[in-house]
Scaffold this motif. Structure first.
Motif, PDB file in Angstrom:
ATOM      1  N   GLN A 150       0.701  -1.200  -0.016  1.00 56.43           N
ATOM      2  CA  GLN A 150       0.123  -0.117   0.060  1.00 56.43           C
ATOM      3  C   GLN A 150       0.788   1.413  -0.101  1.00 56.43           C
ATOM      4  O   GLN A 150       0.565   2.275  -0.770  1.00 56.43           O
ATOM      5  CB  GLN A 150      -0.999  -0.043   1.011  1.00 56.43           C
ATOM      6  N   GLY A 151       1.776   1.194   0.834  1.00 57.02           N
ATOM      7  CA  GLY A 151       2.937   2.317   0.839  1.00 57.02           C
ATOM      8  C   GLY A 151       3.592   2.619  -0.463  1.00 57.02           C
ATOM      9  O   GLY A 151       3.611   3.817  -1.146  1.00 57.02           O
ATOM     10  N   TYR A 152       4.008   1.605  -1.144  1.00 56.23           N
ATOM     11  CA  TYR A 152       4.843   1.570  -2.318  1.00 56.23           C
ATOM     12  C   TYR A 152       3.818   2.292  -3.675  1.00 56.23           C
ATOM     13  O   TYR A 152       4.163   3.186  -4.245  1.00 56.23           O
ATOM     14  CB  TYR A 152       5.254   0.366  -2.900  1.00 56.23           C
TER      15      TYR A 152
ATOM     16  N   ALA B 184       1.616   6.962  -6.684  1.00 60.11           N
ATOM     17  CA  ALA B 184       0.538   7.663  -6.969  1.00 60.11           C
ATOM     18  C   ALA B 184       0.689   9.098  -6.841  1.00 60.11           C
ATOM     19  O   ALA B 184       0.317  10.122  -7.545  1.00 60.11           O
ATOM     20  CB  ALA B 184      -0.901   7.459  -6.107  1.00 60.11           C
ATOM     21  N   LEU B 185       1.440   9.324  -5.544  1.00 60.38           N
ATOM     22  CA  LEU B 185       1.752  10.852  -5.415  1.00 60.38           C
ATOM     23  C   LEU B 185       2.972  11.491  -6.376  1.00 60.38           C
ATOM     24  O   LEU B 185       2.933  12.527  -6.969  1.00 60.38           O
ATOM     25  CB  LEU B 185       2.332  11.139  -4.054  1.00 60.38           C
ATOM     26  N   ALA B 186       3.655  10.558  -6.785  1.00 62.08           N
ATOM     27  CA  ALA B 186       4.880  11.078  -7.882  1.00 62.08           C
ATOM     28  C   ALA B 186       4.151  11.019  -9.371  1.00 62.08           C
ATOM     29  O   ALA B 186       4.438  12.064 -10.024  1.00 62.08           O
ATOM     30  CB  ALA B 186       6.017   9.808  -8.012  1.00 62.08           C
TER      31      ALA B 186
ATOM     32  N   VAL C 239       8.767  12.897  -4.135  1.00 67.83           N
ATOM     33  CA  VAL C 239       8.483  11.802  -3.176  1.00 67.83           C
ATOM     34  C   VAL C 239       9.692  11.237  -2.569  1.00 67.83           C
ATOM     35  O   VAL C 239      10.737  10.811  -3.299  1.00 67.83           O
ATOM     36  CB  VAL C 239       7.576  10.754  -3.820  1.00 67.83           C
ATOM     37  N   THR C 240       9.854  11.082  -1.350  1.00 66.29           N
ATOM     38  CA  THR C 240      10.870  10.135  -0.660  1.00 66.29           C
ATOM     39  C   THR C 240      10.181   9.180  -0.166  1.00 66.29           C
ATOM     40  O   THR C 240       9.164   9.319   0.941  1.00 66.29           O
ATOM     41  CB  THR C 240      11.784  10.949   0.461  1.00 66.29           C
TER      42      THR C 240
ATOM     43  N   GLN D 236      -4.610   6.077  -5.665  1.00 68.49           N
ATOM     44  CA  GLN D 236      -4.873   7.112  -6.403  1.00 68.49           C
ATOM     45  C   GLN D 236      -5.850   8.027  -5.771  1.00 68.49           C
ATOM     46  O   GLN D 236      -5.714   9.160  -5.879  1.00 68.49           O
ATOM     47  CB  GLN D 236      -5.188   6.602  -7.780  1.00 68.49           C
ATOM     48  N   ARG D 237      -7.009   7.068  -5.129  1.00 71.18           N
ATOM     49  CA  ARG D 237      -7.962   8.119  -4.470  1.00 71.18           C
ATOM     50  C   ARG D 237      -7.285   8.790  -3.620  1.00 71.18           C
ATOM     51  O   ARG D 237      -7.788  10.006  -3.240  1.00 71.18           O
ATOM     52  CB  ARG D 237      -8.923   6.867  -3.979  1.00 71.18           C
TER      53      ARG D 237
END
Lengths: 241, 241
Positions: free
Chosen positions: A51-53, A58-60, A66-67, A225-226
């Motif tokens: 989920q974190g990856y 999604a943020l990138a 993103v770090t 994404q959401r």
């Protein structure tokens, strides 16, 4: 590989402008931590880091810089994301503390609550068939989410915690939000029949100061994404969750 | 995939004849075991399973009918080998006990010596920042290698144990051979600077009743082939180690 290079190229150019999160810095923590007992044994947990990856990706994709600070996982590193690996909660804490100010922090890592009080230097030997070592003393690990959430000039504008619960999911998650001081909690049910830990899907309840919304069961990429879209709306002031 | 199908086809035909181990049954155990504390936490160890998987492959390449009983790993399943997955030492013990009589057993699995005395049904909750649970009581796991090695009509002709040691490698391994009742011990040094656990190479000392031979540092696949060749010579009576 080539695909990763292309993705990284486009993500880097998105960071300069054109993405909903261009110009924003995002920290994501992910994965379990491993807490050693001796050179070969450790306490782990069932977090796969997926989920974190997915959230880092999604943020990138929205143009954030993103770090990803990651405990031990077997996942492919996201392209165009700065990945910092660690093993223990103490190592993760040190990496987080060394970060510059972030706009948003998404703490998905399943940081071990406790670690063995001592790390024995040599492998603990079994002396005979029924030999049992002394009960394993545990000590509390640093509370990375509470530290990031604490009021300070360097606090991210938005801090999101995760709560993996096996019972009373919403009540536990609400209490966790207040206890940690974070803005949102993404709660998921990892109970016996949920298949969430290590699985491809997730069943989320998003808890904010004002609201609690249950999402349908979704692929972890769709959850990501959401969530990334909501983060972007909140950082730009379009919503006030 | 296609390559696996081809390998499996040739291995199956080798089992019928033509290989040094055709007509022989081999059991290999591999990987760590995970011993749960609650639905999300467990005690693990750094065994990657690589050496055991390599040995299963090497024995299959000599025409043996191989069963691989594996703890949790991220490794690719060997083609033409019957793989049985498990998580805990108790599960591994049950799978081993259900096997038909084998000619050779190679016990590479890093079976946890101990497991938590209780598996808590719900995730153990941290109540406050400094909250510490009671020390974790441990109980001994079954000794699978000793059980396989015990004299009985169904004992494999050759039982090989592995010893991962961080100090006094040879002395500890000799003592382990006698204590377990196995025929050979493959000892390796997993000390801090060895990079053996999870690494691609292994530094072996083979200990038998009469002899102790130190092998050069080798790729784990080469260790496996060398060991498979010795097993075949011993089962055919060409050597009496």
């Amino acid at each position: 590989d080539v695909k990763d290079c292309i993705i990284a190229y486009f993500r880097r150019s998105l960071q300069q402008g054109g993405g909903a999160l261009s110009g924003k810095r995002a920290l994501v923590t992910a994965g379990p931590t491993h807490e050693p007992m001796d050179p070969v044994r450790y306490i782990a947990n069932r977090s796969s880091g997926q989920q974190g990856y997915a959230i880092a990706n999604a943020l990138a994709d929205l143009g954030a810089e993103v770090t990803l600070i990651s405990g031990p996982t077997t996942l492919r590193k996201p392209a165009g994301v700065a990945v910092q690996d660690c093993e223990t909660a103490l190592e993760m804490q040190a990496l987080v503390a060394a970060m510059p100010v972030q706009d948003v922090a998404v703490c998905t890592a399943a940081v071990a609550d406790w670690r063995p009080a001592q790390i024995v230097g040599q492998k603990i030997k079994k002396q005979s068939r029924d030999d049992v070592p002394a009960p394993l003393e545990l000590v509390p690990n640093p509370d990375i989410l509470a530290d990031i959430s604490a009021p300070s000039p360097s606090r991210p504008q938005l801090v999101i915690g995760f709560a993996a619960e096996t019972e009373n999911v919403e009540a536990h998650a609400r209490a966790k939000r207040l206890r940690k001081g974070c803005d949102w909690i993404v709660a998921n049910d990892v109970g016996e029949n949920s298949d969430v830990m290590g699985g491809r899907e997730n069943q989320i309840t998003l808890i904010t100061e004002q609201a609690s919304e249950q999402w349908p069961r979704l692929d972890k990429n769709d959850v990501a994404q959401r969530l990334a879209a909501l983060i972007s709306e909140r950082l730009s002031g379009k919503i006030d969750l």
